[in-house]
Design an enzyme around this catalytic site. Structure first.
Site, PDB file in Angstrom:
ATOM      1  N   CYS A  65     -44.080  64.988-106.165  1.00 13.70           N
ATOM      2  CA  CYS A  65     -43.261  63.782-106.019  1.00 13.70           C
ATOM      3  C   CYS A  65     -44.147  62.532-105.988  1.00 13.70           C
ATOM      4  O   CYS A  65     -44.894  62.312-105.035  1.00 13.70           O
ATOM      5  CB  CYS A  65     -42.439  63.909-104.732  1.00 13.70           C
ATOM      6  SG  CYS A  65     -41.609  62.416-104.212  1.00 13.70           S
ATOM      7  N   CYS A  68     -43.620  60.269-103.014  1.00  8.52           N
ATOM      8  CA  CYS A  68     -44.207  60.893-101.822  1.00  8.52           C
ATOM      9  C   CYS A  68     -45.702  60.609-101.758  1.00  8.52           C
ATOM     10  O   CYS A  68     -46.237  60.298-100.688  1.00  8.52           O
ATOM     11  CB  CYS A  68     -43.976  62.404-101.833  1.00  8.52           C
ATOM     12  SG  CYS A  68     -42.249  62.908-101.810  1.00  8.52           S
TER      13      CYS A  68
END
Length: 150
Positions: A65, A68
């Site tokens: 991600c 993230c």
């Protein structure tokens, strides 16, 4: 209060902090006083939520991600700025799908604030450091919350 990354025990460290390398009272390994985020699995998260004397900011993330990964240095900065007053934990949702499901994670990154063993706030998406700090402080100052980041 500082959580030992090795055994999960919470350790009180006096102010001013001692020189040298303080050790965990349980396992006697060197205790990290930096406030840097700590990786946990579902079991370690449960133990921390039940026993943490300080509020917890949980980052639910996955390695693939991009947002993230963008949030990681922000969380590191927040954790270090609040060392001993806020515990920042990271749970990899790919490695801990049952825990992510139990926490009703629908998108990542998701951030959850726990205080006194219960969830007090949740949000998804990356925030600038100042906004993340303001959100955490607001969550902990809200009625019904039992903690504060001083």
């Amino acid at each position: 209060m500082f959580r030992c990354a090795a055994c999960g025990a919470f350790n009180r460290v006096r102010e001013p902090r001692p020189s040298g390398n303080p050790e965990c009272g349980r396992c006697h390994r060197v205790l990290d006083l930096s406030g840097a985020p700590q990786e946990v699995d579902g079991e370690a998260l449960d133990r921390a939520m039940l026993s943490s004397p300080v509020p917890i900011l949980l980052d639910l993330w996955a390695p693939w991600c991009a947002p993230c990964r963008a949030a990681a240095p922000i969380l590191d900065a927040v954790g270090r700025a609040q060392a001993g007053r806020l515990l920042v934990l990271k749970l990899n949702t790919d490695q801990n799908p049952r825990t992510a499901s139990a926490l009703r994670v629908q998108g990542i990154p998701t951030f959850v604030v726990f205080s006194g063993g219960r969830e007090v706030a949740r949000r998804s998406g990356v925030l600038p450091k100042a906004d993340l700090e303001r959100w955490v402080s607001g969550a902990l100052a809200a009625p019904g919350s039992t903690g504060a980041t001083a």
